[in-house]
Write a protein that holds these residues in place. Structure first.
Motif: not given
Length: 188
Positions: A79-80, A85-92
């Motif tokens: 997830k980190r 690299h610009g992916v939102e936390h919830d989407d990760a």
């Protein structure tokens, strides 16, 4: 929704994974070549629209796993990498859940695992890699996930590659089977 960078039709720099004359490849090169081939894209350049291949998505998840490093726990590092690299936390988090379902059971997560939303893998090419805008549905575009999100991350973190070389063979390796009775030990 992941990022504007991970939308079909957006120009992208990809790694060039040319065939090696000695057939020795970095693991990341083999994974990218295989992911591209599974989607019907050019293994060397990544050119082509892609398909809805689950195998390709699994290989894309393996590329991300490889690039996330080896520190534990795996979920945090995966997830980190995406968040960096610009992916939102919830989407990760959603991508981590999909990764686990695909790689551990070759299926999609149960709705209860993704905030009571159904997950759908599509072959759409002019959309986001991951669309979480619908409260009832998560859409993962297999071609955009692999040809944009995975390729973008892979091109931006070459220092995280495993540098061991894998020698590929045109024919199976010379492996000799030794029956248990010839090993000198005993059974049981």
């Amino acid at each position: 929704m992941t990022t504007l960078d991970d939308r079909g039709g957006v120009p992208l720099r990809r790694l060039h994974c040319a065939p090696h004359p000695g057939r020795e490849y970095l693991p990341i090169e083999l994974a990218l070549r295989d992911m591209r081939a599974a989607h019907g894209r050019d293994p060397e350049t990544g050119d082509g629209p892609g398909t809805r291949s689950w195998v390709g998505v699994c290989l894309g998840m393996i590329v991300l796993d490889t690039l996330s490093g080896t520190s534990a726990p795996a979920g945090q590092r995966f997830k980190r990498l995406l968040i960096e690299h610009g992916v939102e936390h919830d989407d990760a988090v959603v991508l981590w859940i999909i990764r686990n379902s695909l790689l551990h059971g070759y299926g999609l997560p149960r709705p209860a695992d993704v905030r009571h939303r159904r997950v759908e893998v599509t072959g759409e090419t002019d959309t986001f890699a991951l669309d979480t805008g619908d409260a009832r549905l998560v859409r993962l575009s297999a071609p955009v996930f692999c040809s944009h999100l995975v390729e973008r991350v892979a091109a931006s973190v070459p220092h995280r590659w495993d540098t061991s070389l894998i020698h590929t063979h045109d024919a199976p390796a010379d492996v000799r089977y030794v029956p248990a009775s010839d090993r000198g030990g005993h059974l049981g």
